[in-house]
Enzyme design. Structure first.
Site, PDB file in Angstrom:
ATOM      1  N   LYS A 182      11.725   5.758   0.311  1.00 26.01           N
ATOM      2  CA  LYS A 182      11.681   7.118  -0.253  1.00 26.01           C
ATOM      3  C   LYS A 182      10.222   7.550  -0.311  1.00 26.01           C
ATOM      4  CE  LYS A 182      14.199   8.241  -3.927  1.00 26.01           C
ATOM      5  NZ  LYS A 182      14.947   8.077  -5.198  1.00 26.01           N
ATOM      6  N   GLU A 186       8.814  -0.116 -14.435  1.00 23.64           N
ATOM      7  CA  GLU A 186       9.821  -0.122 -13.352  1.00 23.64           C
ATOM      8  C   GLU A 186      10.526  -1.483 -13.267  1.00 23.64           C
ATOM      9  OE1 GLU A 186      10.767   2.597 -11.926  1.00 23.64           O
ATOM     10  OE2 GLU A 186       9.090   3.826 -11.182  1.00 23.64           O
TER      11      GLU A 186
HETATM   12  N1  LIG Z   1       8.860   5.779  -3.396  1.00 22.38           N
HETATM   13  C1  LIG Z   1       9.399   5.164  -4.421  1.00 22.38           C
HETATM   14  O1  LIG Z   1      10.451   4.562  -4.317  1.00 22.38           O
HETATM   15  C2  LIG Z   1       8.672   5.181  -5.737  1.00 22.38           C
HETATM   16  C3  LIG Z   1       9.078   4.320  -6.759  1.00 22.38           C
HETATM   17  C4  LIG Z   1       8.369   4.323  -7.948  1.00 22.38           C
HETATM   18  C5  LIG Z   1       7.298   5.176  -8.108  1.00 22.38           C
HETATM   19  N2  LIG Z   1       6.938   6.001  -7.105  1.00 22.38           N
HETATM   20  C6  LIG Z   1       5.776   6.893  -7.240  1.00 22.38           C
HETATM   21  O2  LIG Z   1       4.637   6.077  -7.434  1.00 22.38           O
HETATM   22  C7  LIG Z   1       3.598   6.872  -7.964  1.00 22.38           C
HETATM   23  C8  LIG Z   1       2.780   6.044  -8.925  1.00 22.38           C
HETATM   24  O3  LIG Z   1       2.273   4.909  -8.259  1.00 22.38           O
HETATM   25  P1  LIG Z   1       1.185   3.951  -8.921  1.00 22.38           P
HETATM   26  O4  LIG Z   1       1.518   3.749 -10.336  1.00 22.38           O
HETATM   27  O5  LIG Z   1       1.042   2.787  -8.036  1.00 22.38           O
HETATM   28  O6  LIG Z   1      -0.104   4.894  -8.943  1.00 22.38           O
HETATM   29  P2  LIG Z   1      -1.465   4.959  -8.107  1.00 22.38           P
HETATM   30  O7  LIG Z   1      -1.226   4.727  -6.692  1.00 22.38           O
HETATM   31  O8  LIG Z   1      -2.112   6.220  -8.517  1.00 22.38           O
HETATM   32  O9  LIG Z   1      -2.308   3.732  -8.714  1.00 22.38           O
HETATM   33  C9  LIG Z   1      -2.704   3.761 -10.059  1.00 22.38           C
HETATM   34  C10 LIG Z   1      -4.223   3.574 -10.200  1.00 22.38           C
HETATM   35  O10 LIG Z   1      -4.567   2.223  -9.890  1.00 22.38           O
HETATM   36  C11 LIG Z   1      -5.637   2.189  -8.955  1.00 22.38           C
HETATM   37  N3  LIG Z   1      -5.485   0.947  -8.191  1.00 22.38           N
HETATM   38  C12 LIG Z   1      -4.677   0.696  -7.126  1.00 22.38           C
HETATM   39  N4  LIG Z   1      -4.737  -0.588  -6.801  1.00 22.38           N
HETATM   40  C13 LIG Z   1      -5.610  -1.180  -7.628  1.00 22.38           C
HETATM   41  C14 LIG Z   1      -6.069  -2.518  -7.788  1.00 22.38           C
HETATM   42  N5  LIG Z   1      -5.620  -3.506  -7.041  1.00 22.38           N
HETATM   43  N6  LIG Z   1      -6.990  -2.766  -8.748  1.00 22.38           N
HETATM   44  C15 LIG Z   1      -7.436  -1.764  -9.568  1.00 22.38           C
HETATM   45  N7  LIG Z   1      -7.015  -0.487  -9.489  1.00 22.38           N
HETATM   46  C16 LIG Z   1      -6.108  -0.209  -8.523  1.00 22.38           C
HETATM   47  C17 LIG Z   1      -5.480   3.460  -8.174  1.00 22.38           C
HETATM   48  O11 LIG Z   1      -6.694   3.834  -7.572  1.00 22.38           O
HETATM   49  C18 LIG Z   1      -5.040   4.441  -9.257  1.00 22.38           C
HETATM   50  O12 LIG Z   1      -6.162   4.912  -9.940  1.00 22.38           O
HETATM   51  C19 LIG Z   1       4.284   8.060  -8.586  1.00 22.38           C
HETATM   52  O13 LIG Z   1       3.992   9.221  -7.843  1.00 22.38           O
HETATM   53  C20 LIG Z   1       5.763   7.744  -8.444  1.00 22.38           C
HETATM   54  O14 LIG Z   1       6.542   8.911  -8.288  1.00 22.38           O
HETATM   55  C21 LIG Z   1       7.592   6.014  -5.920  1.00 22.38           C
HETATM   56 ZN   LIG Z   2       9.946   5.451 -10.660  1.00 24.09          ZN
END
Ligand SMILES: NC(=O)c1ccc[n+]([C@@H]2O[C@H](COP(=O)([O-])OP(=O)(O)OC[C@H]3O[C@@H](n4cnc5c(N)ncnc54)[C@H](O)[C@@H]3O)[C@@H](O)[C@H]2O)c1
Ligand SMILES: [Zn+2]
Length: 386
Positions: free
Chosen positions: A169, A211
């Site tokens: 997705k 999650e």
């Molecule tokens: N496609 C899907 O099935 C699905 C499922 C769940 C969530 N999502 C989406 O995921 C998004 C959120 O993703 P997220 O929480 O990963 O956010 P993100 O990608 O923004 O990461 C969060 C923060 O962590 C930092 N970061 C990344 N890797 C790091 C590391 N190894 N060490 C330190 N910092 C690091 C990033 O730069 C960012 O500031 C939302 O938009 C949500 O809708 C999608």
């Molecule tokens: Zn989610």
């Protein structure tokens, strides 16, 4: 139903084609789609040259293009350069600003412009190295560029490793609604190195745990109990615990998606916590709240609604809110923020023809119920935690 091949086999040009007729002509088409990919999970998978990963990745693409964000590029430059396998497999890297606002129409345009300028071709793959902001955005860019090219997910946040990098997705947000523009486009591979998690802030581990709690509450009371015991270790970044959580989530999510990979059934249990979680994020304009935090509030609210209706047991509500709290996640919002959230809920409900489906837990790890007649008053009470 006539299959695609039967329709093609019976096609012919004849004089009848030009005869006047009032009858409508029907061509039935059945298109089957089969996506198949592997998810590799281990601590240290990309910590050095890894022949298995190298061979698998190279087999899938002539050359590769990395898209990442500034924080990941700064912290994990070495691991990123290892993806080049000591040669010139990776042609270039696009580094985007970090954060949810990058997952936008502007972010998509930036990716597509870059891919066009660099002449990314059909035989190439784009590697999405980052959290799920990166994988959702890159996946959507890969789905739309030249009507679809390959991409590989290299998830670096706990949230992306337990959930976002798997399932295909992909989407961007609009100012009106979360993930409003998107597609189903599966990665060709997911390479999950849990050592990336060593640099994550504690709040980002909590974000990912939301999650994981969702997945376990839906499917496994054993996994839920395991997380109750180990949540403190997970927050402290204990890698073997986190790797176990990632593995369990990958297996359970793939099992849950098995019967319905393209979400034909809109009552999907994996949306637990998201009916209110997404509007909460939109009401914050995607800043100041993490996806997992919004989903945590959404899950606690759904359980409160279920509890009031006699569907969710006392114990389920208590343990769910207890684990979310132990994971340092919020479980309610301030009354002053409720109206804005309800407004966002109404926009989504209108787009969906007036219906809004809530996934309600009954017993942990057992049957979820789908309820579509929740009132504004019920949502309001549940959101503020009463
Ligand atoms: N496609 C899907 O099935 C699905 C499922 C769940 C969530 N999502 C989406 O995921 C998004 C959120 O993703 P997220 O929480 O990963 O956010 P993100 O990608 O923004 O990461 C969060 C923060 O962590 C930092 N970061 C990344 N890797 C790091 C590391 N190894 N060490 C330190 N910092 C690091 C990033 O730069 C960012 O500031 C939302 O938009 C949500 O809708 C999608
Ligand atoms: Zn989610």
């Amino acid at each position: 139903m006539t299959t695609h091949h039967e329709v093609l086999a019976s096609w012919r040009f004849d004089d009848g084609l030009l005869a006047p007729t009032t009858a409508s002509h029907q061509v039935a088409v059945q298109v089957s789609r089969l996506d198949c990919y592997d998810i590799l999970i281990a601590a240290g998978l990309l910590g050095g040259r890894n022949p298995l990963v190298e061979q698998r990745l190279r087999a899938g693409a002539e050359s590769a293009w990395i898209v990442t964000d500034e924080i990941v590029a700064d912290l994990h430059g070495e691991r990123l350069s290892l993806l080049n396998f000591g040669g010139s497999w990776v042609r270039d890297t696009l580094v985007l600003p970090p954060g949810e606002t990058t997952k936008s129409q502007e972010g998509w345009t930036r990716c597509i412009d870059w891919m066009t300028r660099k002449q990314v071709g059909r035989r190439d793959a784009v590697l999405a190295v980052g959290g799920s902001v990166v994988s959702d955005l890159v996946g959507f860019a890969a789905a739309t560029y030249m009507r679809g090219i390959a991409y590989v997910n290299v998830p670096t946040t706990l949230l992306s490793q337990v959930d976002g990098a798997m399932g295909g997705k992909v989407a961007i947000n609009t100012p009106h609604a979360k993930n409003l523009v998107g597609a189903f486009h599966h990665p060709t591979m997911v390479v999950t190195d849990t050592e990336f998690l060593q640099t994550l802030e504690r709040a980002e581990i909590a974000n990912g745990l939301a999650e994981a709690i969702k997945t376990f509450a839906i499917e496994s009371s054993d996994a839920f109990a395991f997380l109750e015991e180990t949540v403190a270790d997970c927050l402290d970044g204990r890698l073997e615990r986190l790797t176990a959580v990632v593995r369990l989530c990958a297996e359970i999510k793939m099992h849950l998606l098995d019967n319905d990979p393209y979400e034909v059934d809109l009552r999907r249990v994996l949306n637990f916590g998201h009916t209110l979680g997404h509007p909460i994020e939109t009401s914050f304009a995607y800043e100041g709240i993490r996806h997992g935090e919004a989903v945590a509030i959404g899950m606690a609210s759904a359980a409160r609604i279920g509890h009031r209706r006699g569907l969710t047991t006392d114990k389920t509500l208590e343990r769910l809110v207890g684990l979310l709290t132990a994971a340092e996640l919020p479980t309610s919002i301030d009354r002053s923020a409720v109206d804005e959230v309800i407004e966002r809920v109404e926009i989504i409900s209108a787009i969906r023809g007036g219906s809004l489906r809530f996934v309600i837990p009954t017993h942990l790890g057992e049957r979820m119920m789908i309820v579509d007649d929740v009132t504004t008053a019920e949502m309001t009470d549940a959101l503020v935690g009463s």
